[in-house]
Design a protein around this motif. Sequence first.
Motif, PDB file in Angstrom:
ATOM      1  N   ALA A 105       3.431  17.019  -3.782  1.00 58.27           N
ATOM      2  CA  ALA A 105       3.017  15.684  -4.136  1.00 58.27           C
ATOM      3  C   ALA A 105       4.274  14.978  -4.611  1.00 58.27           C
ATOM      4  CB  ALA A 105       2.039  15.746  -5.319  1.00 58.27           C
ATOM      5  N   TYR A 106       4.883  15.427  -5.245  1.00 61.91           N
ATOM      6  CA  TYR A 106       6.253  14.615  -5.826  1.00 61.91           C
ATOM      7  C   TYR A 106       7.104  14.307  -4.609  1.00 61.91           C
ATOM      8  CZ  TYR A 106      10.587  13.134  -7.705  1.00 61.91           C
ATOM      9  OH  TYR A 106      11.590  12.423  -8.373  1.00 61.91           O
ATOM     10  N   LEU A 107       7.450  15.425  -3.943  1.00 65.97           N
ATOM     11  CA  LEU A 107       8.533  15.179  -2.813  1.00 65.97           C
ATOM     12  C   LEU A 107       7.872  14.071  -1.817  1.00 65.97           C
ATOM     13  CD1 LEU A 107      10.121  18.708  -2.261  1.00 65.97           C
ATOM     14  CD2 LEU A 107      11.036  16.491  -3.446  1.00 65.97           C
ATOM     15  N   ALA A 108       6.488  14.357  -1.590  1.00 70.49           N
ATOM     16  CA  ALA A 108       5.920  13.401  -0.457  1.00 70.49           C
ATOM     17  C   ALA A 108       5.961  11.623  -1.010  1.00 70.49           C
ATOM     18  CB  ALA A 108       4.464  13.845  -0.489  1.00 70.49           C
ATOM     19  N   GLY A 109       5.653  11.550  -2.331  1.00 70.08           N
ATOM     20  CA  GLY A 109       5.703  10.384  -2.926  1.00 70.08           C
ATOM     21  C   GLY A 109       7.401   9.789  -2.764  1.00 70.08           C
ATOM     22  N   ALA A 110       8.185  10.773  -3.534  1.00 70.28           N
ATOM     23  CA  ALA A 110       9.720  10.292  -3.413  1.00 70.28           C
ATOM     24  C   ALA A 110      10.134  10.075  -2.080  1.00 70.28           C
ATOM     25  CB  ALA A 110      10.616  11.421  -4.016  1.00 70.28           C
ATOM     26  N   ARG A 162      11.468   6.541  -0.644  1.00 72.29           N
ATOM     27  CA  ARG A 162      13.000   6.644   0.081  1.00 72.29           C
ATOM     28  C   ARG A 162      13.023   5.730   1.384  1.00 72.29           C
ATOM     29  NH1 ARG A 162      16.921   5.591   2.037  1.00 72.29           N
ATOM     30  NH2 ARG A 162      18.820   6.515   2.325  1.00 72.29           N
ATOM     31  N   LEU A 163      11.956   5.955   2.151  1.00 71.28           N
ATOM     32  CA  LEU A 163      11.622   5.440   3.667  1.00 71.28           C
ATOM     33  C   LEU A 163      11.449   3.965   3.254  1.00 71.28           C
ATOM     34  CD1 LEU A 163      11.505   6.242   6.556  1.00 71.28           C
ATOM     35  CD2 LEU A 163       8.908   6.333   6.279  1.00 71.28           C
ATOM     36  N   LEU A 164      10.863   3.674   2.442  1.00 70.64           N
ATOM     37  CA  LEU A 164      10.537   2.067   2.143  1.00 70.64           C
ATOM     38  C   LEU A 164      12.058   1.630   1.674  1.00 70.64           C
ATOM     39  CD1 LEU A 164       7.165   2.101   0.429  1.00 70.64           C
ATOM     40  CD2 LEU A 164       7.647   1.466   2.717  1.00 70.64           C
ATOM     41  N   ARG A 165      12.735   2.184   0.834  1.00 70.87           N
ATOM     42  CA  ARG A 165      13.860   1.585   0.386  1.00 70.87           C
ATOM     43  C   ARG A 165      15.049   1.376   1.813  1.00 70.87           C
ATOM     44  NH1 ARG A 165      13.427   5.167  -3.719  1.00 70.87           N
ATOM     45  NH2 ARG A 165      15.076   6.266  -3.111  1.00 70.87           N
ATOM     46  N   SER A 166      14.898   2.368   2.614  1.00 73.45           N
ATOM     47  CA  SER A 166      15.834   2.018   3.809  1.00 73.45           C
ATOM     48  C   SER A 166      15.584   1.149   4.684  1.00 73.45           C
ATOM     49  CB  SER A 166      15.586   3.393   4.661  1.00 73.45           C
ATOM     50  OG  SER A 166      14.288   3.598   5.326  1.00 73.45           O
ATOM     51  N   GLY A 167      14.348   0.435   4.432  1.00 70.95           N
ATOM     52  CA  GLY A 167      14.107  -0.753   5.295  1.00 70.95           C
ATOM     53  C   GLY A 167      13.444  -0.645   6.577  1.00 70.95           C
ATOM     54  N   GLY A 214       0.925  -1.243   0.161  1.00 69.63           N
ATOM     55  CA  GLY A 214       0.092   0.094  -0.056  1.00 69.63           C
ATOM     56  C   GLY A 214       0.873   1.264  -0.121  1.00 69.63           C
ATOM     57  N   LEU A 215       2.019   1.266   0.799  1.00 63.84           N
ATOM     58  CA  LEU A 215       2.873   2.373   0.977  1.00 63.84           C
ATOM     59  C   LEU A 215       3.670   2.754  -0.372  1.00 63.84           C
ATOM     60  CD1 LEU A 215       4.145   2.181   4.438  1.00 63.84           C
ATOM     61  CD2 LEU A 215       2.455   3.754   3.474  1.00 63.84           C
ATOM     62  N   ALA A 216       3.896   1.656  -1.170  1.00 66.00           N
ATOM     63  CA  ALA A 216       4.569   1.524  -2.328  1.00 66.00           C
ATOM     64  C   ALA A 216       3.771   2.179  -3.634  1.00 66.00           C
ATOM     65  CB  ALA A 216       5.025   0.190  -2.900  1.00 66.00           C
ATOM     66  N   VAL A 217       2.424   1.764  -3.593  1.00 62.75           N
ATOM     67  CA  VAL A 217       1.648   2.622  -4.406  1.00 62.75           C
ATOM     68  C   VAL A 217       1.353   3.773  -4.120  1.00 62.75           C
ATOM     69  CG1 VAL A 217      -1.111   2.383  -5.099  1.00 62.75           C
ATOM     70  CG2 VAL A 217       0.350   0.194  -4.830  1.00 62.75           C
ATOM     71  N   ALA A 218       1.041   4.254  -2.860  1.00 60.86           N
ATOM     72  CA  ALA A 218       0.976   5.568  -2.423  1.00 60.86           C
ATOM     73  C   ALA A 218       2.093   6.385  -2.945  1.00 60.86           C
ATOM     74  CB  ALA A 218       0.797   5.643  -1.109  1.00 60.86           C
ATOM     75  N   GLY A 219       3.445   5.931  -2.791  1.00 60.41           N
ATOM     76  CA  GLY A 219       4.548   6.581  -3.030  1.00 60.41           C
ATOM     77  C   GLY A 219       4.698   6.977  -4.646  1.00 60.41           C
ATOM     78  N   TYR A 220       4.429   5.750  -5.408  1.00 58.45           N
ATOM     79  CA  TYR A 220       4.362   6.130  -6.829  1.00 58.45           C
ATOM     80  C   TYR A 220       3.497   7.031  -7.355  1.00 58.45           C
ATOM     81  CZ  TYR A 220       7.830   2.447  -8.666  1.00 58.45           C
ATOM     82  OH  TYR A 220       8.987   1.698  -9.078  1.00 58.45           O
ATOM     83  N   GLY A 254       2.024   9.475  -5.751  1.00 58.48           N
ATOM     84  CA  GLY A 254       2.720  10.847  -5.187  1.00 58.48           C
ATOM     85  C   GLY A 254       3.509  11.432  -6.401  1.00 58.48           C
ATOM     86  N   VAL A 255       4.589  10.613  -6.822  1.00 56.56           N
ATOM     87  CA  VAL A 255       5.356  10.789  -7.836  1.00 56.56           C
ATOM     88  C   VAL A 255       4.931  11.174  -9.061  1.00 56.56           C
ATOM     89  CG1 VAL A 255       7.381   9.919  -9.120  1.00 56.56           C
ATOM     90  CG2 VAL A 255       7.295   9.724  -6.725  1.00 56.56           C
ATOM     91  N   LEU A 256       3.987  10.450  -9.391  1.00 60.33           N
ATOM     92  CA  LEU A 256       3.126  10.708 -10.838  1.00 60.33           C
ATOM     93  C   LEU A 256       2.242  11.957 -10.787  1.00 60.33           C
ATOM     94  CD1 LEU A 256       2.105   6.884 -11.602  1.00 60.33           C
ATOM     95  CD2 LEU A 256       3.345   8.594 -13.087  1.00 60.33           C
ATOM     96  N   VAL A 257       1.333  12.171  -9.710  1.00 59.95           N
ATOM     97  CA  VAL A 257       0.622  13.199  -9.321  1.00 59.95           C
ATOM     98  C   VAL A 257       1.479  14.446  -9.552  1.00 59.95           C
ATOM     99  CG1 VAL A 257      -0.774  14.406  -8.021  1.00 59.95           C
ATOM    100  CG2 VAL A 257      -1.037  12.256  -8.328  1.00 59.95           C
ATOM    101  N   GLY A 258       2.755  14.598  -8.907  1.00 59.12           N
ATOM    102  CA  GLY A 258       3.664  15.839  -8.831  1.00 59.12           C
ATOM    103  C   GLY A 258       4.087  16.048 -10.281  1.00 59.12           C
ATOM    104  N   LEU A 259       4.512  14.883 -10.907  1.00 57.68           N
ATOM    105  CA  LEU A 259       5.104  15.192 -12.227  1.00 57.68           C
ATOM    106  C   LEU A 259       3.978  15.574 -13.132  1.00 57.68           C
ATOM    107  CD1 LEU A 259       7.503  11.906 -12.593  1.00 57.68           C
ATOM    108  CD2 LEU A 259       8.193  14.139 -12.305  1.00 57.68           C
ATOM    109  N   LEU A 260       2.858  14.973 -13.178  1.00 57.07           N
ATOM    110  CA  LEU A 260       1.685  15.265 -14.118  1.00 57.07           C
ATOM    111  C   LEU A 260       1.184  16.747 -13.801  1.00 57.07           C
ATOM    112  CD1 LEU A 260      -0.140  14.107 -16.289  1.00 57.07           C
ATOM    113  CD2 LEU A 260      -1.736  13.314 -14.548  1.00 57.07           C
ATOM    114  N   LEU A 261       1.162  17.124 -12.490  1.00 55.53           N
ATOM    115  CA  LEU A 261       0.634  18.515 -12.255  1.00 55.53           C
ATOM    116  C   LEU A 261       1.718  19.464 -12.854  1.00 55.53           C
ATOM    117  CD1 LEU A 261      -0.627  18.175  -8.713  1.00 55.53           C
ATOM    118  CD2 LEU A 261      -1.823  18.313 -10.732  1.00 55.53           C
ATOM    119  N   ASN A 262       2.890  19.204 -12.956  1.00 56.29           N
ATOM    120  CA  ASN A 262       3.816  20.152 -13.457  1.00 56.29           C
ATOM    121  C   ASN A 262       3.736  20.353 -15.009  1.00 56.29           C
ATOM    122  OD1 ASN A 262       6.613  21.766 -13.576  1.00 56.29           O
ATOM    123  ND2 ASN A 262       7.138  19.922 -14.723  1.00 56.29           N
ATOM    124  N   SER A 263       3.665  18.916 -15.531  1.00 57.19           N
ATOM    125  CA  SER A 263       3.415  18.929 -16.967  1.00 57.19           C
ATOM    126  C   SER A 263       2.044  19.528 -17.384  1.00 57.19           C
ATOM    127  CB  SER A 263       3.484  17.493 -17.396  1.00 57.19           C
ATOM    128  OG  SER A 263       4.829  16.733 -17.272  1.00 57.19           O
TER     129      SER A 263
END
Length: 489
Positions: free
Chosen positions: A467-472, A476-481, A431-437, A439-448
Amino acid sequence: MRRLRQLAQRTPPGRERYVDLLRALAITMVVLGHWGVTAVGYDDGRPAGHSALADLRWAWPLTWVAQVMPVFFLVGGYANAASLAARRRRGGSAAGWLVDRSARLVRPTTVLLLVLAAGAGIATLRGADPAQVRTVVWFATIPLWFLVAYVAVVALTPPMYALHRRFGLAVPVALVVLVALGDLGRLLGPAALADGNYLFGWLAVHQLGFAWYDAARAATRRTGADAAEAAEAGATPDAARAGATASTTAGAGPRGLFRRGLPLSGRAGALLLGGGLVALVLLTAVGPYPVAMLHIPGERLDNAAPPSLALMAAAATQLGLILLLRHPAGRRLRRSGPWQAVLAVNAVVLTLFLWHLTAAVLLVGLLDALGVLPTPPAGSAAWWAWRVPWLLALAAVLAVLVAVFGPVEARTRRPPATGPAGTGRRRLRAGLAVAGYAGVLVGLLLNSLAPKTAPEPLGLPAPALVAYLAGAGLLRLLRSGRVGRRRPG
């Protein structure tokens, strides 16, 4: 150079090096293409750039090869299938794969956005017009349009690969049919039907990468046995490899549209090349599609945004050419020198792509400040004469940017190994991975989607940046374990 030699020596013998070559060539063509067709002039006393393609009608058929976004998604599909399959063979989950896969995409992009936002903020504080600041940042972030689609297909890789394993080549065929229906919406209405093509078109090409991976893996598994049999019969290793490819093309399992492996033979490549060219000619000469596979102002349809049926035909043509060149290129890549060059480009491939238009912004700004910015009319003799020094100067600026920011991408490491997680932790992590992606997608799309001249003090819309920084940050938190998985022991 020493590190590249070490990487080359450690390359697994079964690696499809041709995929890495295609990625490197595609990024080089995108960079040189964007730079090469740029025409710079002045608008209200300020430098402004636009594409010269509208003035170079003779060059439009060249875009059938120069539009290399299909190649990106093809090799992306191969690489994503390979890494996902390897992850699952080690007992990993799709959510864990998504989290780890985000590192090479998100880290370099985050650096770009933070640097641009900081530069824009400083310019605004020094009295620059926020609308002008936005225009400059908008131009620098044009590459993020591609990243929106690519991050989306990466996020969808686990379910789409499952569909591929079940239905094979029927999946990209169905997606191409959806692209054709979207085109009907653009031609006859409602135009909103075509919005799905931004996803359907690139997913179709990405699925072909899955099929290539499945066929190549099957060929690799058979090569050992075929080589042993060929040795007993006195055949050469190349004949053994050809036999493995032929057996894969004809292989067992589902046939027709439901086959999972892409035919890799020269005959298949010739059929795709010829059929794709015939379809392209018919769609552009007889049908309603523009000849150019890139955006041309004033044309009724845009073949690239969103992807059209004509672009799918161009993708088939390119795939045919790719298959025809696969074996000759593969033989050359077994040499250390060419392979090290491919590794060098791939180590910073996303950095090159993300920063190449920022290099153009910096060079134009510098030449304008010095009062020596050439602005010859597009297509004129002076414009052509300026191409070589223009490209060399841009390459020098980009080299500096890659030297500064490239290590962020090149030094990306896989997260540390972790132990198995319980069902609750797996669901939380997914669930957190989906939320992270998201956030990244929404941020990139809003900018575009934000207007080019909107007054943005940071050059980027604040909601997009948040949105982008929240998702990223979540990824990053998930990758840290620290969230959603348990350490071994």
